[in-house]
Scaffold this active site. Structure first.
Site, short mmCIF file in Angstrom:
data_model
loop_
_atom_site.label_atom_id
_atom_site.label_comp_id
_atom_site.label_asym_id
_atom_site.label_seq_id
_atom_site.Cartn_x
_atom_site.Cartn_y
_atom_site.Cartn_z
N ARG A 148 7.74 -9.46 4.96
CA ARG A 148 6.66 -9.90 4.60
C ARG A 148 5.62 -8.79 4.23
O ARG A 148 5.74 -7.83 4.46
CB ARG A 148 6.01 -10.59 5.82
CG ARG A 148 6.57 -11.76 6.22
CD ARG A 148 6.33 -12.28 7.65
NE ARG A 148 6.50 -11.50 8.85
CZ ARG A 148 6.33 -11.62 9.96
NH1 ARG A 148 5.71 -12.82 10.33
NH2 ARG A 148 6.74 -10.87 10.87
N GLN A 183 3.27 -20.16 18.86
CA GLN A 183 2.41 -19.41 18.43
C GLN A 183 1.26 -20.00 17.49
O GLN A 183 0.04 -19.87 17.78
CB GLN A 183 2.73 -18.14 17.68
CG GLN A 183 3.44 -17.15 18.67
CD GLN A 183 3.84 -15.87 17.89
OE1 GLN A 183 4.34 -15.81 16.76
NE2 GLN A 183 3.63 -14.95 18.65
N HIS A 206 -0.58 -16.07 9.95
CA HIS A 206 0.72 -16.78 10.30
C HIS A 206 1.61 -17.09 9.31
O HIS A 206 1.29 -17.59 7.97
CB HIS A 206 0.41 -18.03 11.00
CG HIS A 206 1.66 -18.81 11.65
ND1 HIS A 206 1.88 -18.52 13.24
CD2 HIS A 206 2.68 -19.76 11.55
CE1 HIS A 206 3.17 -19.16 13.36
NE2 HIS A 206 3.46 -19.93 12.39
N SER A 207 2.82 -16.68 9.26
CA SER A 207 3.86 -16.96 8.03
C SER A 207 4.66 -18.05 8.58
O SER A 207 5.04 -18.62 9.51
CB SER A 207 4.99 -15.71 7.97
OG SER A 207 4.07 -14.60 7.64
N GLN A 208 4.82 -19.17 7.54
CA GLN A 208 5.53 -20.26 7.53
C GLN A 208 6.86 -20.24 8.13
O GLN A 208 7.70 -19.30 7.86
CB GLN A 208 5.78 -20.77 6.12
CG GLN A 208 6.54 -22.18 6.10
CD GLN A 208 7.01 -22.47 4.41
OE1 GLN A 208 7.14 -21.74 3.63
NE2 GLN A 208 6.80 -24.13 4.35
N ASP A 214 11.95 -7.25 8.22
CA ASP A 214 10.81 -8.01 8.08
C ASP A 214 10.39 -7.63 6.56
O ASP A 214 10.00 -6.69 6.20
CB ASP A 214 9.83 -7.76 8.75
CG ASP A 214 8.41 -8.62 8.80
OD1 ASP A 214 8.37 -9.30 7.97
OD2 ASP A 214 7.83 -8.65 9.85
N HIS A 232 2.45 4.89 -2.78
CA HIS A 232 2.42 5.61 -3.75
C HIS A 232 3.16 5.09 -5.08
O HIS A 232 2.78 5.34 -6.01
CB HIS A 232 2.75 7.08 -3.42
CG HIS A 232 2.06 7.81 -2.56
ND1 HIS A 232 2.09 7.80 -1.23
CD2 HIS A 232 1.13 8.69 -2.79
CE1 HIS A 232 1.39 8.42 -0.53
NE2 HIS A 232 0.58 9.24 -1.46
N CYS A 262 12.93 -20.04 17.85
CA CYS A 262 11.81 -18.85 17.60
C CYS A 262 10.71 -19.38 18.57
O CYS A 262 10.81 -20.28 19.29
CB CYS A 262 11.52 -18.85 16.45
SG CYS A 262 10.78 -20.40 15.62
N VAL A 276 0.81 -1.10 -0.04
CA VAL A 276 0.05 0.06 0.01
C VAL A 276 0.91 1.24 0.02
O VAL A 276 1.12 1.86 1.05
CB VAL A 276 -0.84 0.02 1.17
CG1 VAL A 276 -1.90 1.09 1.14
CG2 VAL A 276 -1.77 -1.22 1.20
N THR A 318 18.56 -10.90 15.54
CA THR A 318 17.90 -11.36 14.19
C THR A 318 17.95 -10.38 13.20
O THR A 318 17.67 -10.64 12.09
CB THR A 318 16.48 -12.00 14.78
OG1 THR A 318 15.75 -12.40 13.55
CG2 THR A 318 15.54 -10.96 15.62
#
EC number: 4.1.99.12
Length: 410
Positions: A335, A277, A258-260, A333, A147, A272, A145, A321
């Site tokens: 994602r 989670q 949830h990301s793999q 990150d 411009h 982790c 999202v 990390t």
């Protein structure tokens, strides 16, 4: 602000197709920046002269990833640490008759028009130059999202070459123009003003990033779920949604995106908290009797399994990390939540109670028109191995973790 002062996407597309500028802001409810946006292949010297006088920002041109490859527009830097992850390439000037230093209004207009001309090639430009191309993510505003993506989407939807001119609008005193300033400019020059939020909604109605391929009942150790498998048109991955009960009503739905994490989810890695989670979220949905867990194939916060393991090796050498990702040339990150948002839209989810500790995930999903009525914490007690990892997520990535991780001075 009254919505009647925001123009429709359709009216803006008509203007862009006629070679006019439009003003684009993020959301009418926010005091944010605005950009002038136009189709690159419609640019004139008069338009560039107007922008330099009235906008005062940096002239940029948004191109698709494929177009960037065709023109050999390489990233400006190998390690992008910009706050908003703006994907600058090396700057360029057109090599064409009449173009001299590259800085004149004529020269810049020619460079922009040639970037939007499908007959141009890599040798049509010298490097560095005075125009700054930006690489837009495939999938446009449904993936990011911003411009940059809005400029490409608007040019394409207006029937022009999918290359867009954009320039931030500054106040006369050099500060960012805010909503009142942008409205004044809109009225003074008779321009359309639209929001990226509305463009996302427009694209959501007409464009699909994913398609539901198959569904099946899946009994698990946590309960029985309906498993939906989705095909993605942008990353060629198969994503999943575990669904419990009817999630298409107006009642807020308990949701986890949830990301793999193959090492954590499948092999119970202690590095982790991902596996715990995942299990906790499924248990909470089962207890609730209604909810969705979207499982996205974005291993290692988007850097992939091999790079994640390289990051682990760096962490063993003393990097945290975030530092490990940056050492490999990635953001902390990578994602994006556009695919997850479309899966939730496909399932009929309107309002949600989102299980997350990550504020970026809240903002990311809200950017796609989903209403988050509550953030539900999903905290896992640290172990001796992942304690520093959780501290880093809290202290450097802003995760809302209140567990007893220690001082965080790592």
């Amino acid at each position: 602000m009254e919505n009647k002062r925001i123009d429709t996407i359709e009216s803006a597309l008509e203007d862009i197709g006629q070679g006019k500028l439009v003003i684009v802001i993020d959301d009418e409810e926010r005091e944010n920046e605005g950009d002038f946006i136009a189709a690159a292949d419609k640019v004139t010297t008069e338009m560039i002269n107007f922008i330099t006088k009235e906008a005062r920002g940096l002239l940029c041109v948004a191109v698709t990833m494929d177009r960037a490859k065709e023109l050999q527009l390489e990233p400006m830097v190998q390690r992008n640490t910009s706050q908003h992850e703006t994907n600058f390439t090396v700057s360029v000037d057109a090599i064409a008759e009449g173009v001299t230093t590259g800085i004149s209004v004529y020269d810049r207009a020619m460079t922009i028009k040639m970037l939007g001309d499908e007959t141009s090639h890599a040798d049509s430009f010298s490097r560095p130059g005075h125009i700054f191309p930006l690489r837009a993510m495939d999938g446009g505003v449904l993936r990011r999202v911003g411009h940059t993506e809005a400029a490409v989407d608007l040019a394409r939807l207006a029937g022009c070459s999918p290359v867009g001119l954009l320039c931030e609008i500054l106040h006369e005193d050099g500060s960012m123009a805010r909503l009142a300033d942008l409205m004044t400019i809109k009225e003074k020059f008779g321009l359309k003003l639209i929001t990226i939020k509305d463009l996302v909604a427009f694209q959501m109605r007409r464009s699909k990033l994913v398609q539901r391929a198959v569904e099946s009942n899946i009994p698990t150790a946590y309960g029985e779920f309906r498993l939906m498998a989705y095909e993605s048109f942008t990353d060629q991955q198969n994503h999943m949604a575990f669904v419990k009960g009817d999630v298409s009503t107006d009642e807020p739905v308990l949701v986890r995106v949830h990301s793999q994490c193959a090492t954590g989810d499948t092999f119970a890695s202690l590095r982790c908290d991902c596996g715990n989670q995942l299990a906790s979220a499924l248990r909470m949905i089962e207890k609730e009797g209604r909810g969705v867990l979207v499982y996205l194939m974005q291993e290692g916060r988007g850097i992939g399994l091999i790079n994640k393991l390289k990051a682990y090796n760096l962490q063993d050498d003393g990097f945290d990390t975030v530092e490990a990702n940056e050492e490999l040339g990635f953001k902390a990150d990578l994602r994006d939540y556009g695919i997850g948002a479309q899966i939730l839209q496909d399932l009929g989810v309107r309002k949600m109670r989102l299980m997350t500790n990550n504020p970026k995930k809240v903002v990311g999903l809200e950017g796609y028109g989903l209403e988050i009525v509550e953030r539900v914490p999903l905290e896992i007690e640290p172990n001796a191995v992942n304690k520093t990892y959780l501290e880093t997520k809290r202290d450097k990535m802003g995760h809302m973790i209140s567990c007893s991780c220690g001082s965080g001075n790592h």
